[in-house]
Structures are given as structure tokens and as C-alpha cells.
Motif scaffolding. Sequence first.
Motif, PDB file in Angstrom:
ATOM      1  N   MET A   1      65.419 105.153  78.320  1.00  0.00           N
ATOM      2  CA  MET A   1      65.712 104.563  77.012  1.00  0.00           C
ATOM      3  C   MET A   1      64.666 103.510  76.645  1.00  0.00           C
ATOM      4  SD  MET A   1      69.796 104.154  76.456  1.00  0.00           S
ATOM      5  CE  MET A   1      69.892 102.776  77.555  1.00  0.00           C
ATOM      6  N   GLY A   2      64.317 102.644  77.583  1.00  0.00           N
ATOM      7  CA  GLY A   2      63.340 101.592  77.310  1.00  0.00           C
ATOM      8  C   GLY A   2      61.983 102.150  76.935  1.00  0.00           C
ATOM      9  N   ILE A   3      61.524 103.140  77.685  1.00  0.00           N
ATOM     10  CA  ILE A   3      60.217 103.743  77.393  1.00  0.00           C
ATOM     11  C   ILE A   3      60.285 104.493  76.069  1.00  0.00           C
ATOM     12  CG2 ILE A   3      58.443 105.342  78.198  1.00  0.00           C
ATOM     13  CD1 ILE A   3      59.668 104.811  81.079  1.00  0.00           C
ATOM     14  N   GLY A   4      61.378 105.206  75.846  1.00  0.00           N
ATOM     15  CA  GLY A   4      61.536 105.941  74.591  1.00  0.00           C
ATOM     16  C   GLY A   4      61.576 105.025  73.386  1.00  0.00           C
ATOM     17  N   GLU A   5      62.206 103.880  73.538  1.00  0.00           N
ATOM     18  CA  GLU A   5      62.334 102.941  72.424  1.00  0.00           C
ATOM     19  C   GLU A   5      61.046 102.183  72.144  1.00  0.00           C
ATOM     20  OE1 GLU A   5      64.881  98.890  71.383  1.00  0.00           O
ATOM     21  OE2 GLU A   5      65.680 100.299  72.858  1.00  0.00           O
ATOM     22  N   HIS A   6      60.338 101.787  73.201  1.00  0.00           N
ATOM     23  CA  HIS A   6      59.166 100.933  73.039  1.00  0.00           C
ATOM     24  C   HIS A   6      57.848 101.690  73.110  1.00  0.00           C
ATOM     25  CE1 HIS A   6      61.685  97.392  73.037  1.00  0.00           C
ATOM     26  NE2 HIS A   6      62.293  97.857  74.108  1.00  0.00           N
ATOM     27  N   GLY A   7      57.920 102.995  73.296  1.00  0.00           N
ATOM     28  CA  GLY A   7      56.692 103.787  73.376  1.00  0.00           C
ATOM     29  C   GLY A   7      56.004 103.595  74.713  1.00  0.00           C
ATOM     30  N   PRO A   8      54.808 104.136  74.864  1.00  0.00           N
ATOM     31  CA  PRO A   8      54.110 103.930  76.136  1.00  0.00           C
ATOM     32  C   PRO A   8      54.007 102.445  76.440  1.00  0.00           C
ATOM     33  CG  PRO A   8      52.945 105.530  74.787  1.00  0.00           C
ATOM     34  CD  PRO A   8      54.026 104.931  73.928  1.00  0.00           C
ATOM     35  N   MET A   9      54.307 102.107  77.671  1.00  0.00           N
ATOM     36  CA  MET A   9      54.258 100.710  78.074  1.00  0.00           C
ATOM     37  C   MET A   9      53.780 100.620  79.509  1.00  0.00           C
ATOM     38  SD  MET A   9      58.446 100.172  78.140  1.00  0.00           S
ATOM     39  CE  MET A   9      58.377  98.418  78.080  1.00  0.00           C
ATOM     40  N   THR A  10      53.300  99.453  79.872  1.00  0.00           N
ATOM     41  CA  THR A  10      52.860  99.287  81.247  1.00  0.00           C
ATOM     42  C   THR A  10      54.070  99.235  82.167  1.00  0.00           C
ATOM     43  OG1 THR A  10      52.884  96.873  81.178  1.00  0.00           O
ATOM     44  CG2 THR A  10      50.802  97.964  80.537  1.00  0.00           C
ATOM     45  N   VAL A  11      53.841  99.613  83.402  1.00  0.00           N
ATOM     46  CA  VAL A  11      54.911  99.559  84.394  1.00  0.00           C
ATOM     47  C   VAL A  11      55.401  98.121  84.539  1.00  0.00           C
ATOM     48  CG1 VAL A  11      55.474  99.907  86.839  1.00  0.00           C
ATOM     49  CG2 VAL A  11      54.143 101.629  85.605  1.00  0.00           C
ATOM     50  N   SER A  12      54.495  97.168  84.508  1.00  0.00           N
ATOM     51  CA  SER A  12      54.915  95.770  84.667  1.00  0.00           C
ATOM     52  C   SER A  12      55.771  95.303  83.493  1.00  0.00           C
ATOM     53  CB  SER A  12      53.717  94.842  84.866  1.00  0.00           C
ATOM     54  OG  SER A  12      52.862  94.873  83.754  1.00  0.00           O
ATOM     55  N   SER A  13      55.433  95.706  82.263  1.00  0.00           N
ATOM     56  CA  SER A  13      56.266  95.285  81.134  1.00  0.00           C
ATOM     57  C   SER A  13      57.626  95.979  81.172  1.00  0.00           C
ATOM     58  CB  SER A  13      55.567  95.504  79.789  1.00  0.00           C
ATOM     59  OG  SER A  13      55.319  96.864  79.563  1.00  0.00           O
ATOM     60  N   LEU A  14      57.675  97.232  81.634  1.00  0.00           N
ATOM     61  CA  LEU A  14      58.955  97.905  81.807  1.00  0.00           C
ATOM     62  C   LEU A  14      59.785  97.180  82.866  1.00  0.00           C
ATOM     63  CD1 LEU A  14      60.901 100.232  81.194  1.00  0.00           C
ATOM     64  CD2 LEU A  14      59.669 101.576  82.929  1.00  0.00           C
ATOM     65  N   GLY A  15      59.136  96.772  83.943  1.00  0.00           N
ATOM     66  CA  GLY A  15      59.829  96.034  85.004  1.00  0.00           C
ATOM     67  C   GLY A  15      60.409  94.729  84.501  1.00  0.00           C
ATOM     68  N   GLU A  16      59.657  94.014  83.682  1.00  0.00           N
ATOM     69  CA  GLU A  16      60.166  92.772  83.094  1.00  0.00           C
ATOM     70  C   GLU A  16      61.362  93.058  82.201  1.00  0.00           C
ATOM     71  OE1 GLU A  16      56.997  90.729  81.053  1.00  0.00           O
ATOM     72  OE2 GLU A  16      55.740  90.762  82.856  1.00  0.00           O
TER      73      GLU A  16
END
Length: 153
Positions: A52-67
Motif C-alpha cells: 500500500m505504501g509503495i503503491g500510494e507514494h510511487g517508487p521510493m527508496t527502501v530507507s524512506s519506506l522503512g521510515e
Amino acid sequence: MSPSNPVPVSGTLSLEQQICYAMHTTVRAFDAVYRELLAEHGLSYPQYIALMGIGEHGPMTVSSLGEHMRLDSGTLSPLLKRMEVAGLVARSRDPEDERRVLVSVTAAGRARLAALQDMPQQIAARSGLSREQMLALHETLRTVTEHLDRRSG
């Protein structure tokens, strides 16, 4: 004291009176419901919120997803590897900084998200709360989290 001789506690120290225990038991109950509902989609709860997070925010870094998910890379990386093997996400090096890894949702991941569109309604129905109660609870939890985050530095 032995387990057969419990220490008497005052009302404020009673386990049942602790907000942390109420939160803990609620989270465990939610986990069980999500586990049941997500099993048919082949996802764990952490995979679901990552997708859901990746789908909502588009491509993102692993570190920003972790945060965003409040997970360290040691927990997140194996999770993303399993999701990549399942074809739900793709990982690639950031062209602007090769040290960073970008994660994005694949077509299969988008299809899985589409199949999960009714998950919030299913959770709400199982909670026994009205939509208004769910929204109020959500707002209360966000407020508590913000205050606790500010206090913990």
C-alpha cells in the motif's frame, strides 16, 4: 514471590488498566483478522502495508519506506525480497545515487492492490465500530502517536 503467591497491585498497576496492554491486545486482535483476510491473497500484514505504501507514494527508496513503516532495513529487506520473488514489487538502483535502492509496484502488485480494495470495509465490519467511530479512533491514534514521537525525541 512464587507464581502461586501473586503480588497484590493497586488499581493503577493492574494489567487490565494499562493503556499499553489495551493497545497490545487490540493490535494482536487486528493481526489475527488481517492474517485471516490476507492469507487468501498470499500476503502478510507487513507485506500488505508495504505494498500500500509503495503503491500510494510511487517508487521510493527502501530507507524512506522503512521510515514510513517504522521498520529497520534488517526487517524490511527480507520482506521486500519475498515480495520481489512473488512479482509484486521491483527493486532497482536509484539512477541519481547508486547507493540507494528504489522499490516500485509491478503490474502484478497493482492487481493485488485492486483485489484488496475492500479490506478497510472488511476490517471496519469486523471491528464492530461505525464509520464515525473508526474515523474518531484513527484520529485519536494519530494524535497519540504524534505526541509520543515528540516526547521520545
